[in-house]
Design an enzyme around this catalytic site. Structure first.
Site: not given
Ligand code: TRP
Length: 342
Positions: A117, A209, A212
């Site tokens: 991140k 994965k 979204k």
């Protein structure tokens, strides 16, 4: 199993992907229902974790919806099940601060989620992203949680929680209960649906994965997709050219992903789904079956969500927060005493 505490938090997003749902919310619901007669179940909304990234103005709406999702997924409420918002239990933030003084820069910097991140520690990263796992440790340790069902990307944070808790206990005595180690967590999650730490894959790039933020619409199934959309997405899922239906995440990630989805949505153990399809070679048949399973499930789910009122949700939260504050404040007081703050 009895007398244990099972705890989890799932961050609220504008909309959840089927991956989030099958990797976290649904297994937690099944575990809660399986164990809530003789164990404590804490389900909370980590709203303070949500604000590490820009809040889209819909946080309250999203959070209410998430609780409706638990109920629509079949969560059965009883006196052992408590649902609460993290920010409504101030002890989480205070324990986080205290644990900041126990955790080290070294161990926290090693967290993969932080590295990802922060793009390997980019200096403009907010401190909350760095501190994220310490708040998570506080979430867990305040309630003596034994089992913390999460997706596999969060296992490292549970190990960190164990490290911090045992360092604290060595210094101050047995104040914290350590959550179980990763191996036991996985076994525990498996007891709900035969799959531990599931990672549902991107339909177009099954090595990754399901996310979204994936750009291609067809990569992800959203929980509010209508049946036609779901069917279209599943029918166009990437597979391989091996021409056999087998569970092999390495060589056949697309097919394996479909088998996994079929198992989780239908509640049929993965091994049984795999043996049903063993020897088959028509990928189109498998896709049709999975599309049917998922679209039937989702339209039923969406109808249930629509029936639950906001008032019902707020009543559940108020009860949960009364309970959570009582338990958390007791633990916090012990910690404060250890540090001579009280
Ligand atoms: N980090 C978890 C996730 O992204 C959410 C979370 C926050 C959590 N605090 C927690 C999960 C404590 C379990 C226990 O999914």
């Amino acid at each position: 199993m009895e007398g244990k505490t099972i705890l989890t938090g799932i961050r609220v997003n504008s909309e959840m992907t089927l991956g989030n749902f099958l990797g976290a919310l649904l297994p937690m619901t099944r575990l809660a229902n399986k164990y809530s007669a003789n164990n404590k179940i804490n389900i909370f909304i980590p709203d303070l974790h949500t604000i590490i990234s820009d809040v889209d103005g819909e946080l309250q709406k999203n959070l209410v919806k998430e609780i409706k999702y638990y109920l629509a997924a079949g969560l059965v409420l009883n006196e052992n099940v408590h649902i609460y918002r993290q920010s409504y239990v101030p002890a989480h933030s205070e324990l986080c601060w205290i644990l900041n003084c126990v955790a080290t820069m070294g161990e926290t910097s090693r967290m993969i989620q932080y590295k990802e991140k922060s793009h390997n520690g980019d200096q403009s990263t907010n401190v909350g992203i760095f501190d994220y796992p310490i708040l998570m440790a506080a979430d867990i340790l305040l309630y003596d949680a034994n089992y913390v069902p999460v997706g596999e990307d969060q296992f490292q944070h549970i190990e960190l929680t164990r490290d911090i808790a045992s360092r604290f206990n060595n210094k101050f005595g047995e104040i914290f209960v350590l959550p179980e180690n990763t191996e036991n967590q996985v076994k525990f999650i498996e007891s709900a649906n035969g799959a531990g730490g599931v990672r549902i894959r991107d339909l177009q790039n099954p090595e990754k994965k399901m996310s979204k933020s994936a750009e291609a619409e067809n990569s992800k199934i959203m929980m509010n997709d209508d049946p036609a959309k779901v069917t279209k997405k599943i029918m166009s899922a990437q597979t391989d050219s091996l021409g056999k239906i087998a569970f092999d995440m390495f060589n056949q990630p697309g097919i394996s992903n479909l088998l996994q989805i079929e198992s989780l949505v239908s509640g049929v153990p993965l091994q049984d789904v795999i043996s049903t399809w063993a020897g088959e070679s028509h990928y189109g048949d498998l896709k049709k079956k999975v599309a049917e399973t998922v679209s039937t499930y989702l339209s039923d789910f969406q109808a249930k969500v629509a029936e639950i009122s906001d008032e019902e949700v707020y009543k559940i939260l108020e009860e949960g927060e009364r309970y959570a504050n009582e338990v958390a404040n007791k633990k916090l007081f012990e910690v404060q005493k250890a540090f001579k703050l009280r």
